[in-house]
Design a protein around this motif. Structure first.
Motif, PDB file in Angstrom:
ATOM      1  N   GLU A  23      -5.230   6.036  -8.220  1.00  0.00           N
ATOM      2  CA  GLU A  23      -5.792   5.013  -7.334  1.00  0.00           C
ATOM      3  C   GLU A  23      -5.086   5.038  -5.999  1.00  0.00           C
ATOM      4  O   GLU A  23      -3.861   5.164  -5.948  1.00  0.00           O
ATOM      5  N   VAL A  39      -4.847   2.577  -2.817  1.00  0.00           N
ATOM      6  CA  VAL A  39      -5.253   1.283  -2.279  1.00  0.00           C
ATOM      7  C   VAL A  39      -4.540   0.998  -0.972  1.00  0.00           C
ATOM      8  O   VAL A  39      -3.370   1.313  -0.795  1.00  0.00           O
ATOM      9  N   SER A  40      -5.275   0.425  -0.039  1.00  0.00           N
ATOM     10  CA  SER A  40      -4.668  -0.080   1.180  1.00  0.00           C
ATOM     11  C   SER A  40      -4.847  -1.599   1.118  1.00  0.00           C
ATOM     12  O   SER A  40      -5.624  -2.085   0.305  1.00  0.00           O
ATOM     13  N   PRO A  41      -4.123  -2.354   1.946  1.00  0.00           N
ATOM     14  CA  PRO A  41      -4.229  -3.811   1.855  1.00  0.00           C
ATOM     15  C   PRO A  41      -5.663  -4.294   2.016  1.00  0.00           C
ATOM     16  O   PRO A  41      -6.025  -5.343   1.516  1.00  0.00           O
ATOM     17  N   GLU A  42      -6.474  -3.533   2.743  1.00  0.00           N
ATOM     18  CA  GLU A  42      -7.825  -4.004   2.989  1.00  0.00           C
ATOM     19  C   GLU A  42      -8.819  -3.631   1.910  1.00  0.00           C
ATOM     20  O   GLU A  42      -9.767  -4.347   1.669  1.00  0.00           O
ATOM     21  N   LYS A  43      -8.612  -2.496   1.270  1.00  0.00           N
ATOM     22  CA  LYS A  43      -9.558  -2.154   0.199  1.00  0.00           C
ATOM     23  C   LYS A  43      -9.028  -1.057  -0.717  1.00  0.00           C
ATOM     24  O   LYS A  43      -8.004  -0.438  -0.447  1.00  0.00           O
ATOM     25  N   PHE A  45       3.806   3.414  -0.562  1.00  0.00           N
ATOM     26  CA  PHE A  45       4.581   3.636  -1.786  1.00  0.00           C
ATOM     27  C   PHE A  45       3.762   4.399  -2.793  1.00  0.00           C
ATOM     28  O   PHE A  45       2.564   4.223  -2.876  1.00  0.00           O
ATOM     29  N   LEU A  67       0.187   2.870  -2.872  1.00  0.00           N
ATOM     30  CA  LEU A  67      -0.022   1.676  -2.065  1.00  0.00           C
ATOM     31  C   LEU A  67       0.185   2.107  -0.621  1.00  0.00           C
ATOM     32  O   LEU A  67       1.316   2.256  -0.181  1.00  0.00           O
ATOM     33  N   ALA A  68      -0.900   2.362   0.076  1.00  0.00           N
ATOM     34  CA  ALA A  68      -0.773   2.868   1.436  1.00  0.00           C
ATOM     35  C   ALA A  68      -0.758   1.712   2.424  1.00  0.00           C
ATOM     36  O   ALA A  68      -1.412   0.701   2.216  1.00  0.00           O
ATOM     37  N   GLU A  69       0.006   1.908   3.466  1.00  0.00           N
ATOM     38  CA  GLU A  69       0.071   0.888   4.510  1.00  0.00           C
ATOM     39  C   GLU A  69      -1.261   0.857   5.255  1.00  0.00           C
ATOM     40  O   GLU A  69      -1.753  -0.180   5.650  1.00  0.00           O
TER      41      GLU A  69
END
Lengths: 293, 132
Positions: B7, B9-13, B67, B78-80
């Motif tokens: 997976e 994921v970025s904070p937006e989607k 991360f 977990l991408a910025e």
């Protein structure tokens, strides 16, 4: 007794108002859908980061970063109050402000210093009346059409910067959690020290985390992850707030439209009755005039 | 080839979710490839390109730090900030570089400056690597 002309004017002005509230309701419904989708899209990231943090925090016992354990004091509190930029959305803004105000009164009763960071103009306007000197900053999001992570990050950085300068000891975020169009819950969430204890036990019980390898070190990862978590929490709160605001506005405008409808109905009945009364009166005058001849 | 769950994921989607054969990620201490049954690892990512290989379909996404969490249940990044490389252009990257150099100028303390400078160098390196 208002004249027929007065009644006609009143009915047409209520009709115009009804059109406006109806349009606002539909705009809010469309925006709500978008805001809800954004809030849902942000959920996986927030959940994952929480899980990762819980994993990490479970392993760190001594020398945890200050963002996680706090700086040991509890004197100055920072309240981040996130509200909307616009009114006409029912009790949305005031319920957040009320929760914040209760919090402030309790803290001041305990002799603590309170500082307020306002996000959104409406909350600022309401809090300014009583706590003008406590407000340290106002962040306006008026020009922002769709809230992006950058906005959350900017506020997060501001909060961390203040914390590092020793401006406060405990930070709490106030926003409205979105449940449904008719239900929004004003919520207080503690940001610093971070609260991730809920998952901690669960993670520790899993046992799998002990085998993790960390690159660079566990502490370095935690040190970068914690500020990130604060930004994510704020970002999420902003999104929830946006959805709640539109939901609240939608139901408020729905009520307003219905009220206007009721009022039009009442005024129209009154208008018709008085019109008929005038006609009857004129007829009687004509007939009695004819009889007199 | 054996697949595992990945997976991004970025904070937006949620940008990517599915079974993949291999993922190449730009770790802070070197680029690494994750295959099925990778040992659990948690690492910081530097700005770079994530390459996803799902049954021969290769996808490349640019991430601006984040991360990576390789666990027993799969691999999560977990991408910025993340966008497909195809949509990335020189202007966007230049904006990032400009931001990074402002960060270097603003940084207080040696440690913060070192971190900001490192990020700037990574972005510039990436720009030359992608030949934009």
């Amino acid at each position: 007794m208002p004249s027929l002309k007065d009644l006609r004017n009143r009915i047409s002005s209520v009709k115009a108002t009804q059109k406006i509230t109806k349009a606002m309701q539909m705009v809010a419904a469309a925006k709500l859908r978008r805001a809800q989708a954004a809030a849902e899209a942000a959920r996986p990231y927030a959940e994952r980061i929480e899980k990762v943090l819980a994993n990490l925090a479970g392993g760190v016992s001594t020398g945890a970063p200050v963002l996680l354990s706090g700086n040991g004091r509890d004197e100055t509190h920072l309240l981040v109050v996130a509200t909307a930029e616009r009114g006409l959305c029912g009790a949305f803004n005031s319920s957040i402000v009320r929760l914040a105000r209760e919090h402030i009164q309790r803290l001041q009763g305990q002799g603590k210093t309170v500082k307020i960071l306002c996000v959104g103009k409406k909350g600022y306007d309401q809090l300014r009346r009583n706590y003008e000197k406590n407000i340290i900053e106002l962040v306006e999001l008026r020009g922002v059409r769709q809230i992006g992570f950058d906005q959350g990050d900017a506020i997060g950085r501001k909060v961390i910067d203040l914390f590092e300068r020793g401006e406060f000891d405990v930070a709490t975020l106030f926003f409205s959690r979105f449940k449904s169009v008719i239900q929004q819950f004003p919520t207080a969430l503690q940001l610093i020290p971070a609260q991730i204890s809920a998952n901690e036990n669960e993670a520790a019980a899993g046992g799998a985390l002990a085998t993790y390898e960390y690159e660079p070190g566990q502490d370095e990862i935690l040190a970068t992850l914690l500020p990130r978590n604060i930004s994510v929490q704020i970002f999420r709160a902003l999104l929830e707030n946006a959805a709640s605001e539109q939901g609240a506005r939608m139901s408020a405008m729905d009520n307003a439209t219905r009220n206007a409808g009721d009022m039009i109905k009442k005024q129209t009945t009154l208008y018709n009755r008085s019109r008929q009364a005038i006609i009857t009166k004129e007829l009687i005058e004509i007939i009695s005039g004819a009889e007199a001849l | 080839m054996a697949t595992f769950h990945f997976e991004l994921v970025s904070p937006e989607k949620l940008l990517f979710s599915g079974e993949v054969d291999a993922v190449v990620a730009p770790g802070a201490e070197g680029v690494f490839t994750v295959l099925k049954d990778h040992a659990p690892v948690m690492t910081v990512l530097k700005p770079g390109v994530v390459e996803i290989d799902a049954a021969g379909n290769k996808e490349k996404l640019f991430v601006r730090g984040g991360f990576a969490d390789v666990g027993l249940g799969g691999f999560t990044i977990l991408a910025e900030y993340a966008i497909p490389v195809a949509e990335l252009d020189a202007a966007k990257l230049d904006a990032d570089i400009k931001n990074a150099s402002e960060d270097v100028a603003d940084a207080k303390g040696d440690e913060a400056r070192r971190i900001a400078a490192e990020k700037l160098a990574q972005l510039q390196e990436l720009k030359t690597a992608l030949a934009l």
